[in-house]
Design a protein around this motif. Structure first.
Motif, PDB file in Angstrom:
ATOM      1  N   ALA A 139       0.860  -0.705   0.195  1.00 40.91           N
ATOM      2  CA  ALA A 139       0.191  -0.282   0.146  1.00 40.91           C
ATOM      3  C   ALA A 139       0.977   1.438  -0.208  1.00 40.91           C
ATOM      4  O   ALA A 139       0.968   2.202  -0.560  1.00 40.91           O
ATOM      5  CB  ALA A 139      -0.807   0.070   0.825  1.00 40.91           C
ATOM      6  N   ALA A 140       1.957   1.584   0.957  1.00 39.39           N
ATOM      7  CA  ALA A 140       3.197   2.280   1.024  1.00 39.39           C
ATOM      8  C   ALA A 140       3.454   2.546  -0.529  1.00 39.39           C
ATOM      9  O   ALA A 140       3.639   4.278  -1.105  1.00 39.39           O
ATOM     10  CB  ALA A 140       4.102   2.422   2.387  1.00 39.39           C
ATOM     11  N   ASP A 142       2.084   1.826  -3.155  1.00 38.95           N
ATOM     12  CA  ASP A 142       0.984   2.410  -4.795  1.00 38.95           C
ATOM     13  C   ASP A 142       1.062   3.331  -4.070  1.00 38.95           C
ATOM     14  O   ASP A 142       0.727   4.005  -5.429  1.00 38.95           O
ATOM     15  CB  ASP A 142       0.091   1.824  -4.532  1.00 38.95           C
ATOM     16  CG  ASP A 142      -0.186  -0.008  -5.309  1.00 38.95           C
ATOM     17  OD1 ASP A 142       0.947  -0.370  -5.797  1.00 38.95           O
ATOM     18  OD2 ASP A 142      -0.408  -0.873  -4.331  1.00 38.95           O
ATOM     19  N   ASP A 143       1.264   4.155  -2.930  1.00 43.62           N
ATOM     20  CA  ASP A 143       1.081   5.553  -3.083  1.00 43.62           C
ATOM     21  C   ASP A 143       1.926   6.089  -2.976  1.00 43.62           C
ATOM     22  O   ASP A 143       2.032   7.551  -2.991  1.00 43.62           O
ATOM     23  CB  ASP A 143       0.748   5.483  -0.954  1.00 43.62           C
ATOM     24  CG  ASP A 143      -1.132   5.450  -0.809  1.00 43.62           C
ATOM     25  OD1 ASP A 143      -1.667   4.637  -1.480  1.00 43.62           O
ATOM     26  OD2 ASP A 143      -0.458   5.054   0.336  1.00 43.62           O
ATOM     27  N   ARG A 145       4.960   6.385  -1.183  1.00 45.28           N
ATOM     28  CA  ARG A 145       5.582   7.076  -0.341  1.00 45.28           C
ATOM     29  C   ARG A 145       7.269   6.116  -0.170  1.00 45.28           C
ATOM     30  O   ARG A 145       8.202   6.533  -0.141  1.00 45.28           O
ATOM     31  CB  ARG A 145       4.948   6.431   0.489  1.00 45.28           C
ATOM     32  CG  ARG A 145       3.333   7.350   0.962  1.00 45.28           C
ATOM     33  CD  ARG A 145       2.669   7.508   2.642  1.00 45.28           C
ATOM     34  NE  ARG A 145       2.334   6.046   2.158  1.00 45.28           N
ATOM     35  CZ  ARG A 145       1.956   5.202   3.303  1.00 45.28           C
ATOM     36  NH1 ARG A 145       2.828   5.281   4.280  1.00 45.28           N
ATOM     37  NH2 ARG A 145       1.100   3.856   2.954  1.00 45.28           N
TER      38      ARG A 145
END
Length: 311
Positions: A139-140, A142-143, A145
């Motif tokens: 998730a990080a 894909d964001d 970050r």
């Protein structure tokens, strides 16, 4: 020359550090005790890796952070989340690629060879912990970050108490005595070399094709526990030793007082049914191949005999 941070100095962390140092990179190995391989290019630092500020300070300018930590088996649910949050924060703040060394627990029991596109559907605590770690890292990623990847191997063939063919098997095998393995001895099982884990982790840290997904470590064709013991005897120049299975009843009884043994019940399916890893994606993408099986076994025998492995 690049800087890389390796968290953990067990068999895999040490192998990663040695490989990075051998190619001329600077390596910082972070453990609570300050342990790690004593080789040129490796700086060993005593620090609590769950302290995000401290870990970030060590990772300034690093190209990658390798998560090769291994909290006590029975404490995963308590120890992994704060450590993983710190690794995510340090990778984001330092701009380093986060390479997590993981396993196959997150899939749970499956039918057929395991591939990276299987759902992370584990029901057990340890499997859910590992699945959550990857989901958070992805998730990080894909964001935008951080950049993250994960390398997953099966049970390791290596020295030490953490290997199913380590301290509990090798001394008895080399003495020509019967060895006892987990039930069932005649079920196909994939085995992974720690050197192959390190090889893939080092590649995944710098190859953009590796980021944003998980990869299975190139591993040899599956062997049953009985076949593995026979192969080790052959390589060691010994007659095959008898292979016995631990009593399930005894394991359950011991688990009542030993937290480490108690945890084995959750992953018993890995030896009670075929547990086969498909590593074709990493082999095809990165041009990697598993270390030849006999070389893996020769290194294992040599480690317990205290003699150099044949090259």
């Amino acid at each position: 020359m690049s800087l890389h941070v390796v968290v953990g100095a067990g068999p895999v962390g040490s192998a990663i550090a040695r490989r990075l140092a051998a190619q001329g990179d600077d390596v910082v190995v972070v453990t609570r005790s300050g342990s790690g391989p004593d080789v040129a290019g490796v700086r060993r630092v005593a620090a609590d890796a769950s302290d995000a500020a401290r870990l970030t300070s060590l990772a300034v300018g690093a190209a990658s952070i390798h998560n090769a930590a291994n909290p006590p088996y029975h404490r995963w649910a308590a120890d992994w989340p704060p450590l993983h949050r710190s690794l995510l924060a340090a990778a984001e703040r330092a701009g380093a690629v986060l390479v997590t060394v993981s396993n196959l627990y997150g899939y749970g029991p499956v039918d057929g060879p395991m591939t990276e596109d299987l759902p992370l559907a584990a029901n057990g605590t340890k499997g859910r912990v590992r699945a959550a770690m990857w989901e958070q890292a992805l998730a990080a990623h894909d964001d935008g970050r951080l950049r993250a990847t994960e390398v997953r191997g099966s049970d390791y063939v290596c020295p030490g108490p953490g290997s199913h063919v380590g301290d509990r098997v090798m001394p008895r095998l080399l003495a020509g005595r019967p060895v006892t393995v987990l039930p069932r001895a005649d079920v196909a099982h994939s085995w992974t070399s720690v050197d192959d884990v390190a090889r893939l982790a080092v590649v995944a840290a710098t190859d953009e094709r590796a980021w944003g997904r998980a990869w299975h470590v190139p591993s040899n064709a599956p062997r049953t526990q009985r076949e593995l013991v026979a192969d080790l005897c052959r390589v060691a120049g010994l007659e095959p030793v008898p292979v016995r299975e631990h009593s399930r009843m005894l394991l359950r009884a011991l688990g009542a007082v030993n937290p480490m043994l108690r945890e084995l019940g959750e992953v018993a399916y890995q030896f009670e049914r075929p547990f086969v890893l498909d590593s074709s994606a990493a082999e095809r993408t990165f041009g990697l191949a598993p270390t030849p099986w006999d070389e893996v076994l020769e290194a294992q025998v040599a480690a317990y005999r205290g003699t150099p492995a044949r090259t």
